[in-house]
Design a protein around this motif. Structure first.
Motif, PDB file in Angstrom:
ATOM      1  N   ALA A   7       3.616   3.227 -10.411  1.00 61.69           N
ATOM      2  CA  ALA A   7       2.984   3.054 -11.757  1.00 61.69           C
ATOM      3  C   ALA A   7       2.745   1.343 -11.529  1.00 61.69           C
ATOM      4  CB  ALA A   7       4.079   3.118 -12.349  1.00 61.69           C
ATOM      5  N   VAL A   8       3.948   0.595 -11.275  1.00 64.18           N
ATOM      6  CA  VAL A   8       3.131  -0.074 -11.876  1.00 64.18           C
ATOM      7  C   VAL A   8       2.542  -1.188 -10.652  1.00 64.18           C
ATOM      8  CG1 VAL A   8       4.012  -3.004 -11.784  1.00 64.18           C
ATOM      9  CG2 VAL A   8       5.384  -1.076 -13.355  1.00 64.18           C
ATOM     10  N   LEU A   9       3.436  -1.021  -8.990  1.00 67.18           N
ATOM     11  CA  LEU A   9       2.427  -1.447  -7.800  1.00 67.18           C
ATOM     12  C   LEU A   9       1.304  -0.398  -6.882  1.00 67.18           C
ATOM     13  CD1 LEU A   9       5.476  -2.839  -5.943  1.00 67.18           C
ATOM     14  CD2 LEU A   9       4.395  -4.193  -7.311  1.00 67.18           C
ATOM     15  N   ASP A  10       1.212   0.331  -7.505  1.00 63.67           N
ATOM     16  CA  ASP A  10      -0.052   1.255  -7.720  1.00 63.67           C
ATOM     17  C   ASP A  10      -0.447   1.180  -6.089  1.00 63.67           C
ATOM     18  OD1 ASP A  10      -2.115   2.375  -8.330  1.00 63.67           O
ATOM     19  OD2 ASP A  10      -3.809   0.970  -8.240  1.00 63.67           O
ATOM     20  N   VAL A  11       0.443   1.738  -5.507  1.00 65.89           N
ATOM     21  CA  VAL A  11       0.812   2.318  -4.236  1.00 65.89           C
ATOM     22  C   VAL A  11      -0.128   4.157  -3.793  1.00 65.89           C
ATOM     23  CG1 VAL A  11       2.907   1.161  -3.282  1.00 65.89           C
ATOM     24  CG2 VAL A  11       3.262   3.671  -4.215  1.00 65.89           C
ATOM     25  N   ALA A  57      14.763   0.278  10.323  1.00 64.01           N
ATOM     26  CA  ALA A  57      13.651  -1.185   9.768  1.00 64.01           C
ATOM     27  C   ALA A  57      12.456  -0.323   9.590  1.00 64.01           C
ATOM     28  CB  ALA A  57      14.272  -2.022  10.592  1.00 64.01           C
ATOM     29  N   ALA A  58      11.931  -0.095   8.326  1.00 66.91           N
ATOM     30  CA  ALA A  58      10.601   0.056   8.347  1.00 66.91           C
ATOM     31  C   ALA A  58       9.763  -0.740   8.415  1.00 66.91           C
ATOM     32  CB  ALA A  58      10.247   0.448   6.372  1.00 66.91           C
ATOM     33  N   GLU A  59       9.428  -1.681   8.632  1.00 60.73           N
ATOM     34  CA  GLU A  59       8.075  -2.756   8.178  1.00 60.73           C
ATOM     35  C   GLU A  59       8.573  -2.898  10.350  1.00 60.73           C
ATOM     36  OE1 GLU A  59       9.669  -4.092   4.907  1.00 60.73           O
ATOM     37  OE2 GLU A  59      10.979  -3.396   5.870  1.00 60.73           O
ATOM     38  N   ILE A  60       9.540  -2.932  11.230  1.00 66.61           N
ATOM     39  CA  ILE A  60       9.342  -2.731  11.756  1.00 66.61           C
ATOM     40  C   ILE A  60       9.187  -1.943  13.308  1.00 66.61           C
ATOM     41  CG2 ILE A  60      10.960  -3.100  14.312  1.00 66.61           C
ATOM     42  CD1 ILE A  60      12.368  -4.808  13.478  1.00 66.61           C
ATOM     43  N   ILE A  61       9.462   0.222  12.294  1.00 67.46           N
ATOM     44  CA  ILE A  61       9.471   1.032  13.209  1.00 67.46           C
ATOM     45  C   ILE A  61       7.509   1.070  12.831  1.00 67.46           C
ATOM     46  CG2 ILE A  61       9.099   3.490  12.024  1.00 67.46           C
ATOM     47  CD1 ILE A  61      11.714   3.411  11.853  1.00 67.46           C
ATOM     48  N   PHE A  62       7.168   0.608  11.750  1.00 65.20           N
ATOM     49  CA  PHE A  62       5.721   0.522  11.354  1.00 65.20           C
ATOM     50  C   PHE A  62       4.458  -0.135  11.954  1.00 65.20           C
ATOM     51  CE2 PHE A  62       7.301   4.193   8.659  1.00 65.20           C
ATOM     52  CZ  PHE A  62       6.697   5.246   9.064  1.00 65.20           C
ATOM     53  N   ASP A  63       5.188  -1.378  12.376  1.00 63.44           N
ATOM     54  CA  ASP A  63       4.263  -2.415  12.325  1.00 63.44           C
ATOM     55  C   ASP A  63       3.638  -3.198  11.412  1.00 63.44           C
ATOM     56  OD1 ASP A  63       4.416  -4.990  14.297  1.00 63.44           O
ATOM     57  OD2 ASP A  63       2.706  -3.494  15.601  1.00 63.44           O
ATOM     58  N   GLN A  64       4.452  -3.420  10.635  1.00 60.28           N
ATOM     59  CA  GLN A  64       3.919  -3.720   9.023  1.00 60.28           C
ATOM     60  C   GLN A  64       4.766  -5.361   8.938  1.00 60.28           C
ATOM     61  OE1 GLN A  64       1.188  -2.019   7.036  1.00 60.28           O
ATOM     62  NE2 GLN A  64       1.071  -1.161   9.504  1.00 60.28           N
ATOM     63  N   GLY A  65       4.027  -5.793   7.943  1.00 56.38           N
ATOM     64  CA  GLY A  65       4.079  -7.391   6.985  1.00 56.38           C
ATOM     65  C   GLY A  65       4.827  -7.450   6.332  1.00 56.38           C
ATOM     66  N   LEU A  66       4.804  -8.924   6.424  1.00 61.23           N
ATOM     67  CA  LEU A  66       5.146  -8.815   4.678  1.00 61.23           C
ATOM     68  C   LEU A  66       4.670  -8.649   3.653  1.00 61.23           C
ATOM     69  CD1 LEU A  66       5.893 -12.740   4.847  1.00 61.23           C
ATOM     70  CD2 LEU A  66       8.296 -10.987   4.833  1.00 61.23           C
ATOM     71  N   GLY A  67       4.948  -8.594   2.911  1.00 63.77           N
ATOM     72  CA  GLY A  67       4.130  -7.622   1.348  1.00 63.77           C
ATOM     73  C   GLY A  67       3.365  -6.155   1.695  1.00 63.77           C
ATOM     74  N   ASP A  68       3.406  -5.656   2.862  1.00 63.62           N
ATOM     75  CA  ASP A  68       2.777  -4.236   3.060  1.00 63.62           C
ATOM     76  C   ASP A  68       3.678  -3.024   2.942  1.00 63.62           C
ATOM     77  OD1 ASP A  68       1.041  -5.557   4.327  1.00 63.62           O
ATOM     78  OD2 ASP A  68       1.894  -5.637   6.135  1.00 63.62           O
ATOM     79  N   LEU A  69       4.851  -2.897   2.846  1.00 65.22           N
ATOM     80  CA  LEU A  69       5.317  -2.331   2.136  1.00 65.22           C
ATOM     81  C   LEU A  69       7.061  -2.431   0.893  1.00 65.22           C
ATOM     82  CD1 LEU A  69       6.690  -0.425   6.077  1.00 65.22           C
ATOM     83  CD2 LEU A  69       4.973   0.963   3.979  1.00 65.22           C
ATOM     84  N   PHE A  70       6.853  -1.288  -0.500  1.00 65.77           N
ATOM     85  CA  PHE A  70       7.907  -1.983  -0.904  1.00 65.77           C
ATOM     86  C   PHE A  70       8.969  -1.097  -0.659  1.00 65.77           C
ATOM     87  CE2 PHE A  70       9.871  -0.401  -4.550  1.00 65.77           C
ATOM     88  CZ  PHE A  70      10.112  -1.708  -5.629  1.00 65.77           C
ATOM     89  N   GLN A  94       0.926  -1.480   0.755  1.00 65.99           N
ATOM     90  CA  GLN A  94      -0.150  -0.167   0.387  1.00 65.99           C
ATOM     91  C   GLN A  94       0.633   1.237   0.115  1.00 65.99           C
ATOM     92  OE1 GLN A  94      -2.993  -0.341   3.313  1.00 65.99           O
ATOM     93  NE2 GLN A  94      -3.675  -2.077   1.991  1.00 65.99           N
ATOM     94  N   ALA A  95       2.535   1.058   0.422  1.00 65.36           N
ATOM     95  CA  ALA A  95       2.774   2.259   0.328  1.00 65.36           C
ATOM     96  C   ALA A  95       4.037   2.057   0.146  1.00 65.36           C
ATOM     97  CB  ALA A  95       3.202   2.846   2.190  1.00 65.36           C
ATOM     98  N   VAL A  96       5.053   2.660  -0.474  1.00 67.81           N
ATOM     99  CA  VAL A  96       6.663   2.786  -0.525  1.00 67.81           C
ATOM    100  C   VAL A  96       7.153   3.995   0.183  1.00 67.81           C
ATOM    101  CG1 VAL A  96       6.114   4.472  -2.927  1.00 67.81           C
ATOM    102  CG2 VAL A  96       8.302   3.002  -2.549  1.00 67.81           C
ATOM    103  N   LEU A  97       8.181   3.458   0.655  1.00 65.39           N
ATOM    104  CA  LEU A  97       8.684   4.439   1.772  1.00 65.39           C
ATOM    105  C   LEU A  97      10.309   4.245   1.218  1.00 65.39           C
ATOM    106  CD1 LEU A  97       9.102   3.621   5.608  1.00 65.39           C
ATOM    107  CD2 LEU A  97      11.482   3.633   4.694  1.00 65.39           C
ATOM    108  N   PHE A  98      10.985   5.362   1.074  1.00 60.22           N
ATOM    109  CA  PHE A  98      12.127   5.779   1.158  1.00 60.22           C
ATOM    110  C   PHE A  98      12.748   6.656   2.073  1.00 60.22           C
ATOM    111  CE2 PHE A  98      14.185   9.436  -1.585  1.00 60.22           C
ATOM    112  CZ  PHE A  98      15.676   8.246  -1.706  1.00 60.22           C
TER     113      PHE A  98
END
Length: 212
Positions: free
Chosen positions: A93-97, A58-71, A46-50
């Motif tokens: 364009a491709v993943l439609d975040v 560590a993006a997924e830890i900071i935002f408490d997300q899982g596999l496939g949630d953040l690009f 749903q989101a891309v983190l730059f």
């Protein structure tokens, strides 16, 4: 098929996840065997983190997300480059975040190196490092101009980091017609946030296209 979330809905979810992380009550969602199998042939983040490459972000830890949630796209100092922009464009364009999160942090080594490089007696840096931090130097000079009597030795690195964060969001919009058009169409928003190492909060500093 579930309805595509709005940028505001995605940012709200990121904030809720960060609040759980800060409180020491993470859920570690979507990290099980079933989720892994579900994602084996496709992804729909749903989101891309730059963000900065700092090991503490560590993006997924900071935002408490899982596999496939953040690009996730990262480099030292979250500096806009051709490769970073291309990766972000792919996510849009491709993943439609729905959301780009630009994540900076306090006590950033790349920001410190950019500040130190502006001193009159600064040592020469390896060329690849210099080309990276040169993109941060405009933020250093801007803060120095705005701060009476400040020098590279005394300038507030936090102010420089926040100025660079704003510049990064501007650079993305200026360098990518694809991203700018998606924001203008209301399909995408960008949130520039600063991560506080001490307490774990990710605080929005600037947003574009998020709405009220």
């Amino acid at each position: 098929m579930s309805e595509r979330p709005t940028p505001a809905q995605v940012w709200d979810e990121m904030q809720r996840g960060n609040a759980r992380f800060v409180a020491g009550e993470p859920r570690h969602p979507r990290q099980d065997v079933e989720r892994r199998a579900e994602l084996a042939h496709a992804q729909k983040p749903q989101a891309v983190l730059f963000g900065c490459s700092d090991s503490r972000l560590a993006a997924e830890i900071i935002f408490d997300q899982g596999l496939g949630d953040l690009f996730v796209v990262r480099n030292a100092g979250q500096v806009v480059s051709d490769s970073a922009t291309a990766s972000l464009e792919y996510a849009v364009a491709v993943l439609d975040v729905s959301l780009i999160i630009v994540l900076a942090h306090d006590a950033c080594g790349a920001v410190r190196a950019a500040i130190d490089s502006t001193a009159p007696d600064a040592a020469e840096l390896p060329p690849h490092i210099w080309r990276l931090i040169a993109r941060i130097v405009p933020a250093v000079r801007s803060v120095l101009r705005a701060t009476p009597r400040a020098t590279p030795a005394t300038v507030d690195a936090e102010l420089v980091g926040r100025e660079h964060l704003r510049n990064t969001v501007d650079d993305l919009l200026e360098s990518s017609r694809l991203i700018a058009d998606a924001v203008a169409a209301g399909r995408l928003a960008i949130v520039g946030a600063n991560y506080r190492l001490g307490d774990g909060t990710a605080v929005a500093q600037v947003s574009v296209g998020l709405g009220d």
